[in-house]
Scaffold this motif. Structure first.
Motif, short mmCIF file in Angstrom:
data_model
loop_
_atom_site.label_atom_id
_atom_site.label_comp_id
_atom_site.label_asym_id
_atom_site.label_seq_id
_atom_site.Cartn_x
_atom_site.Cartn_y
_atom_site.Cartn_z
N THR A 168 -57.48 13.22 -21.87
CA THR A 168 -57.03 14.54 -21.46
C THR A 168 -57.13 15.54 -22.61
O THR A 168 -57.20 15.16 -23.78
CB THR A 168 -55.56 14.50 -21.00
OG1 THR A 168 -54.73 14.16 -22.11
CG2 THR A 168 -55.37 13.50 -19.88
N TYR A 191 -53.54 19.83 -20.29
CA TYR A 191 -53.06 19.27 -19.02
C TYR A 191 -54.20 18.87 -18.08
O TYR A 191 -53.98 18.60 -16.90
CB TYR A 191 -52.15 20.28 -18.31
CG TYR A 191 -52.86 21.56 -17.96
CD1 TYR A 191 -53.48 21.71 -16.73
CD2 TYR A 191 -52.93 22.61 -18.86
CE1 TYR A 191 -54.15 22.87 -16.40
CE2 TYR A 191 -53.60 23.78 -18.55
CZ TYR A 191 -54.21 23.90 -17.32
OH TYR A 191 -54.87 25.05 -17.01
N ASP A 200 -56.02 18.36 -12.90
CA ASP A 200 -54.79 18.42 -13.69
C ASP A 200 -54.14 17.03 -13.73
O ASP A 200 -54.31 16.23 -12.82
CB ASP A 200 -53.83 19.49 -13.16
CG ASP A 200 -53.28 19.15 -11.80
OD1 ASP A 200 -52.20 18.53 -11.75
OD2 ASP A 200 -53.94 19.49 -10.80
N THR A 201 -53.44 16.76 -14.81
CA THR A 201 -52.89 15.41 -15.02
C THR A 201 -51.84 15.04 -13.97
O THR A 201 -51.70 13.87 -13.63
CB THR A 201 -52.30 15.28 -16.43
OG1 THR A 201 -51.35 16.32 -16.65
CG2 THR A 201 -53.39 15.35 -17.49
N THR A 202 -51.12 16.01 -13.44
CA THR A 202 -50.12 15.72 -12.41
C THR A 202 -50.81 15.18 -11.15
O THR A 202 -50.39 14.17 -10.58
CB THR A 202 -49.31 16.99 -12.08
OG1 THR A 202 -48.69 17.45 -13.27
CG2 THR A 202 -48.24 16.69 -11.04
N THR A 203 -51.88 15.82 -10.74
CA THR A 203 -52.63 15.35 -9.58
C THR A 203 -53.26 13.99 -9.86
O THR A 203 -53.25 13.10 -9.00
CB THR A 203 -53.72 16.37 -9.20
OG1 THR A 203 -53.11 17.64 -8.95
CG2 THR A 203 -54.51 15.93 -7.98
N ARG A 238 -52.14 11.66 -11.75
CA ARG A 238 -51.08 10.64 -11.67
C ARG A 238 -50.68 10.34 -10.21
O ARG A 238 -50.29 9.23 -9.90
CB ARG A 238 -49.86 11.06 -12.47
CG ARG A 238 -50.03 10.89 -13.96
CD ARG A 238 -48.69 11.05 -14.66
NE ARG A 238 -48.84 11.04 -16.09
CZ ARG A 238 -48.94 9.94 -16.83
NH1 ARG A 238 -48.93 8.77 -16.26
NH2 ARG A 238 -49.06 10.03 -18.14
N THR A 239 -50.78 11.31 -9.34
CA THR A 239 -50.46 11.03 -7.93
C THR A 239 -51.56 10.22 -7.26
O THR A 239 -51.28 9.40 -6.40
CB THR A 239 -50.21 12.33 -7.13
OG1 THR A 239 -51.39 13.13 -7.14
CG2 THR A 239 -49.03 13.10 -7.68
N LYS A 240 -52.80 10.44 -7.66
CA LYS A 240 -53.92 9.69 -7.08
C LYS A 240 -54.02 8.28 -7.66
O LYS A 240 -54.47 7.37 -6.99
CB LYS A 240 -55.22 10.43 -7.31
CG LYS A 240 -55.33 11.71 -6.50
CD LYS A 240 -56.67 12.37 -6.69
CE LYS A 240 -56.81 13.59 -5.82
NZ LYS A 240 -57.12 13.26 -4.44
N VAL A 269 -51.43 6.08 -9.79
CA VAL A 269 -50.10 6.03 -10.40
C VAL A 269 -50.05 5.21 -11.69
O VAL A 269 -49.21 5.48 -12.55
CB VAL A 269 -49.03 5.51 -9.40
CG1 VAL A 269 -48.86 6.50 -8.27
CG2 VAL A 269 -49.38 4.13 -8.89
#
Length: 85
Positions: free
Chosen positions: A4, A7, A26-29, A31-33, A35
Motif C-alpha cells: 500500500t 490508503y 482503497d485499503t478499507t474495501t 479488507r472487506t473483499k 478479510v
C-alpha cells in the motif's frame, strides 16, 4: 498480501486478486473483499533502492569499463542512483 501507499493498494498477490482486490483500491474495501489480507506499507523505498543498486552494480561489474560508463551516464540521472559502481 498487498503493498500500500497511504490508503491505496499499489499491488497485490494472485490470492488477493482472486478475491477481487485490485490496484488503486482503497485499503478499507480491500479488507472487506479479502478479510485475511496482509498489508505492507510501501512508503519506505529503502529496501527497493538497496536491491536495485545491488543489481545495477552487479550488471556493471560484468560489463567492460566503457559500457559501464555509458550505463551510468544514462541511468544515474533518471534513477537518482549513485553513478559510481
Amino acid at each position: 498480501m498487498a503493498v500500500t501507499h497511504k490508503y491505496l493498494v499499489i499491488t497485490c498477490d494472485y490470492a488477493a486478486r482472486a478475491r477481487g482486490v485490485t490496484k488503486l483500491m482503497d485499503t478499507t474495501t480491500a479488507r472487506t473483499k479479502c478479510v485475511d489480507i496482509v498489508l505492507f506499507k510501501g512508503e519506505d523505498l529503502t529496501p527497493y533502492r538497496a536491491a536495485s543498486n545491488a543489481v545495477r552494480n552487479r550488471v556493471c561489474r560484468s560489463m567492460d569499463l566503457r559500457a559501464t560508463s555509458e550505463l551510468h551516464h544514462h541511468v544515474a540521472p533518471v534513477s537518482g542512483a549513485d553513478p559510481r559502481p
